[in-house]
Structure formats: structure tokens, C-alpha cells
Design a protein around this motif. Structure first.
Motif, short mmCIF file in Angstrom:
data_model
loop_
_atom_site.label_atom_id
_atom_site.label_comp_id
_atom_site.label_asym_id
_atom_site.label_seq_id
_atom_site.Cartn_x
_atom_site.Cartn_y
_atom_site.Cartn_z
N VAL A 8 0.83 -1.20 0.00
CA VAL A 8 0.00 0.00 0.00
C VAL A 8 0.86 1.25 0.00
O VAL A 8 0.53 2.26 -0.65
CB VAL A 8 -0.98 -0.01 1.20
N ARG A 21 2.44 1.64 -3.60
CA ARG A 21 1.44 2.11 -4.57
C ARG A 21 1.10 3.58 -4.33
O ARG A 21 0.90 4.34 -5.28
CB ARG A 21 0.19 1.24 -4.51
N SER A 22 1.04 3.97 -3.05
CA SER A 22 0.74 5.38 -2.75
C SER A 22 1.85 6.29 -3.25
O SER A 22 1.59 7.35 -3.82
CB SER A 22 0.53 5.56 -1.24
N ILE A 65 1.69 6.73 -6.94
CA ILE A 65 0.67 7.71 -7.32
C ILE A 65 1.23 9.12 -7.19
O ILE A 65 1.07 9.96 -8.09
CB ILE A 65 -0.59 7.53 -6.46
N LEU A 100 -6.93 4.75 -2.88
CA LEU A 100 -5.64 5.28 -2.43
C LEU A 100 -5.55 6.79 -2.65
O LEU A 100 -5.10 7.53 -1.77
CB LEU A 100 -4.51 4.58 -3.17
N ALA A 101 -5.98 7.25 -3.82
CA ALA A 101 -5.90 8.68 -4.11
C ALA A 101 -6.80 9.48 -3.17
O ALA A 101 -6.42 10.56 -2.70
CB ALA A 101 -6.29 8.94 -5.56
N LEU A 117 -5.10 9.83 0.11
CA LEU A 117 -4.00 10.79 0.03
C LEU A 117 -4.53 12.23 0.03
O LEU A 117 -3.91 13.12 0.60
CB LEU A 117 -3.17 10.54 -1.23
#
Length: 217
Positions: free
Chosen positions: A13, A16-17, A20, A48-49, A52
Motif C-alpha cells: 500500500v 502504490r501510494s 501515485i 488510495l488517491a 491521500l
């Protein structure tokens, strides 16, 4: 197949963050493009976006594209606001601060102390819980019911202390709050009626400075 981000740590995680963040730093994009670029499902990219954005690491523009968020600009924001707050403090003779949001707290990033012996102030680095206090209300987007651009509080967080604050906007989002705090006896007839216009003017000056293109180095 998911495209692994550079310098993958194995913490999925997190990797992947960061991927992004790397993507939108060079090329702002929406959820579908993020998913396609990184080999994620649309639901995963959106989840995830969105997280964030909630932490201030991303912001989303009206077209739906993600950009790096205000948390990356905190140092620049503080440096931009400091001369404005210094002038405000000299004008009003009270303590003034710049606050930014950190999850369910607010963080003081600039403080100009009053020279009065009895004063109300919070040093840089102070972390206070939301939603108490006018700075917290401004960061949360709360509005004065009378239509003023500032919000005020009286003894909401500490006895004998009042404050008035105004939000600072960037790209249409609240990124900070300019706040003045003082003992109640110096805030009559109310914090907002006494100092609201000065605080709001300072917040608008910070906004104008943030929107100004940087000078060539």
C-alpha cells in the motif's frame, strides 16, 4: 499486471501510494489514467488517491485530476505568510499565528508573539485537536452566519481567551488559517468586530502572495 514503483519496499500500500505521488508530480491525472498507468484497478486507485487527498498529500481539481497536495508546500506557505503575519502583529499588538490541518488536529507553523505581558499564543509546532477554536473552524470551512469572511470563538478552548481567524485558500481549497488570539478584555466588543477585518485582509494577502508566480532565480 501491476507496474511496480521504483525503489519498491515490499510494503504494497505504501509503494502504490508513493507511485501515485510520483505520477501526479510530473503529470496530473484522474483516477482512470492513474489506474491504467500503474496497472491498478480503478477502485484501488480511487481508494488510495482519496486517502491521500484526506491527508493533504494530494488535491483534486474541478476536472477530477489529482495534483500534489498542500502538505508538500507547508514550508513555502510558512515563509510566504511570515512577513504578512509580522505586519499584522505589529498593527494589532496581539499574537497571531498561521495554522494548517494535520488529520484531526491543527499545527502552528508561524507564530508572531504579542509584546504584551498578558498574551495568548501558541509556539510553532503546537498541535491542537479539532474542532475547538476559530482557527480550527476556519480550517474546517465553517462560515460566519452573518456572512463575514472570518470566524470567531470566545473561550472555546481556553478560559479567558478569544480568537478570530480567516481561511487561506489555494486552488479553491482551504490550506491554512490566519488567527489572532488574545485575552478577552482586549477583544471587546467581540474578537471578530474588533480584529476580523485586519485578520481577513492578512489572509487575502497571503493568498495573493501564494498565487503570484515565483520570481526568476
Amino acid at each position: 499486471m501491476t507496474t511496480p514503483p521504483p525503489f519498491a519496499t515490499g510494503v504494497g500500500v505504501l509503494d502504490r501510494s508513493v507511485a501515485i505521488l510520483d505520477c501526479v508530480e510530473s503529470n496530473p491525472m484522474g483516477t482512470t489514467e492513474l489506474a491504467r498507468t500503474l496497472g491498478l484497478t480503478i477502485s484501488t486507485a480511487h481508494r488510495l488517491a482519496t486517502a491521500l487527498v484526506a491527508h493533504g498529500l494530494l488535491r483534486r481539481d474541478p476536472s477530477g485530476c489529482f495534483h500534489l497536495g498542500p502538505r508538500f508546500a507547508t514550508s513555502a506557505l510558512a515563509e510566504t505568510a511570515r512577513p504578512v503575519l509580522t505586519e499584522l502583529g505589529a498593527e494589532v499588538g496581539e499574537s497571531v499565528q498561521l495554522w494548517v490541518r494535520r488529520a484531526d488536529h491543527r499545527l502552528c507553523v508561524v507564530c508572531v508573539e504579542s509584546t504584551e505581558e498578558l498574551r495568548a499564543s501558541q509556539p510553532v509546532g503546537s498541535l491542537l485537536p479539532l474542532p475547538l477554536g476559530s482557527a480550527a473552524q476556519a480550517l474546517l470551512g465553517e462560515r460566519n452566519p452573518d456572512g463575514h469572511g472570518w470566524v470567531e470563538s470566545v473561550q472555546a478552548r481556553a478560559p479567558g481567551v478569544g480568537s478570530v481567524s480567516a481561511p487561506v485558500h489555494l486552488h479553491g481549497q482551504v490550506v491554512a488559517a490566519v488567527s489572532l488570539a488574545a485575552p478577552l478584555q482586549r477583544l471587546r466588543p467581540s474578537p471578530g468586530r474588533r480584529f476580523g477585518t485586519a485578520v481577513l485582509t492578512a489572509a487575502r494577502r497571503v493568498e495573493d502572495a501564494l498565487a503570484r508566480p515565483p520570481e526568476p532565480g
